[in-house]
Design a protein around this motif. Structure first.
Motif, PDB file in Angstrom:
ATOM      1  N   LEU A   1       1.064  -1.260  -0.045  1.00 38.52           N
ATOM      2  CA  LEU A   1      -0.092  -0.064   0.073  1.00 38.52           C
ATOM      3  C   LEU A   1       0.756   1.363  -0.085  1.00 38.52           C
ATOM      4  O   LEU A   1       0.075   2.222  -0.163  1.00 38.52           O
ATOM      5  CB  LEU A   1      -0.926   0.135   1.128  1.00 38.52           C
ATOM      6  N   SER A   2       2.058   1.123  -0.100  1.00 41.13           N
ATOM      7  CA  SER A   2       2.847   2.529   0.031  1.00 41.13           C
ATOM      8  C   SER A   2       4.110   2.315  -1.062  1.00 41.13           C
ATOM      9  O   SER A   2       4.573   1.269  -1.065  1.00 41.13           O
ATOM     10  CB  SER A   2       3.361   2.843   1.514  1.00 41.13           C
ATOM     11  N   GLU A   3       4.336   3.293  -1.614  1.00 38.82           N
ATOM     12  CA  GLU A   3       5.424   3.435  -2.760  1.00 38.82           C
ATOM     13  C   GLU A   3       6.780   3.190  -1.538  1.00 38.82           C
ATOM     14  O   GLU A   3       7.610   2.429  -2.346  1.00 38.82           O
ATOM     15  CB  GLU A   3       5.644   4.543  -3.609  1.00 38.82           C
ATOM     16  N   GLU A   4       7.028   3.633  -0.653  1.00 43.88           N
ATOM     17  CA  GLU A   4       8.208   3.509   0.180  1.00 43.88           C
ATOM     18  C   GLU A   4       8.490   1.942   0.205  1.00 43.88           C
ATOM     19  O   GLU A   4       9.601   1.486   0.364  1.00 43.88           O
ATOM     20  CB  GLU A   4       7.852   3.922   1.262  1.00 43.88           C
ATOM     21  N   TYR A   5       7.473   1.188   0.775  1.00 46.22           N
ATOM     22  CA  TYR A   5       7.595  -0.142   1.021  1.00 46.22           C
ATOM     23  C   TYR A   5       7.935  -0.796  -0.065  1.00 46.22           C
ATOM     24  O   TYR A   5       8.727  -2.009  -0.198  1.00 46.22           O
ATOM     25  CB  TYR A   5       6.219  -0.816   1.702  1.00 46.22           C
ATOM     26  N   ALA A   6       7.201  -0.802  -1.208  1.00 41.42           N
ATOM     27  CA  ALA A   6       7.381  -1.239  -2.853  1.00 41.42           C
ATOM     28  C   ALA A   6       8.703  -0.820  -2.977  1.00 41.42           C
ATOM     29  O   ALA A   6       9.386  -1.986  -3.673  1.00 41.42           O
ATOM     30  CB  ALA A   6       6.440  -0.675  -3.736  1.00 41.42           C
ATOM     31  N   VAL A   7       9.438   0.158  -2.880  1.00 42.92           N
ATOM     32  CA  VAL A   7      10.768   0.463  -3.178  1.00 42.92           C
ATOM     33  C   VAL A   7      11.680  -0.610  -2.275  1.00 42.92           C
ATOM     34  O   VAL A   7      12.813  -1.129  -2.939  1.00 42.92           O
ATOM     35  CB  VAL A   7      11.098   1.973  -3.055  1.00 42.92           C
TER      36      VAL A   7
END
Length: 94
Positions: free
Chosen positions: A18-24
């Motif tokens: 749910l977050s781009e930070e976690y996906a990165v």
């Protein structure tokens, strides 16, 4: 891209985060060492589909994700609104 490919036999769950930070973090820190590259995607999914699943915390509030069983991936793909965009990519340095 409009759909995610089928899961491999050893991947029984699809984990959209749910977050781009976690996906990165996943793409850069886990996928690159494991397979040589990692991609961050952005897409929208109909709320009526997601309401059938709970948001799971994988190690903390910043690590929120859905756990979609592999057998539901076709339904998930049909619930995607628009295209899947690649917003970042990471590769192993040579």
């Amino acid at each position: 891209m409009r759909a995610f490919p089928p899961r491999l036999p050893d991947q029984p769950i699809f984990y959209p985060v749910l977050s781009e930070e976690y996906a990165v973090k996943i793409a850069r820190d886990w996928n690159v060492p494991a397979s040589g590259s990692g991609f961050v995607t952005r897409f929208q999914v109909r709320r009526s589909f997601l309401d059938n699943y709970s948001i799971e915390k994988a190690g903390g509030a910043a690590h929120s994700e859905y756990w979609i069983p592999a057998e539901d991936l076709d339904l998930f793909n049909r619930a995607i609104v628009g295209k899947i965009q690649i917003v970042a990519e990471f590769h192993q340095r040579k």
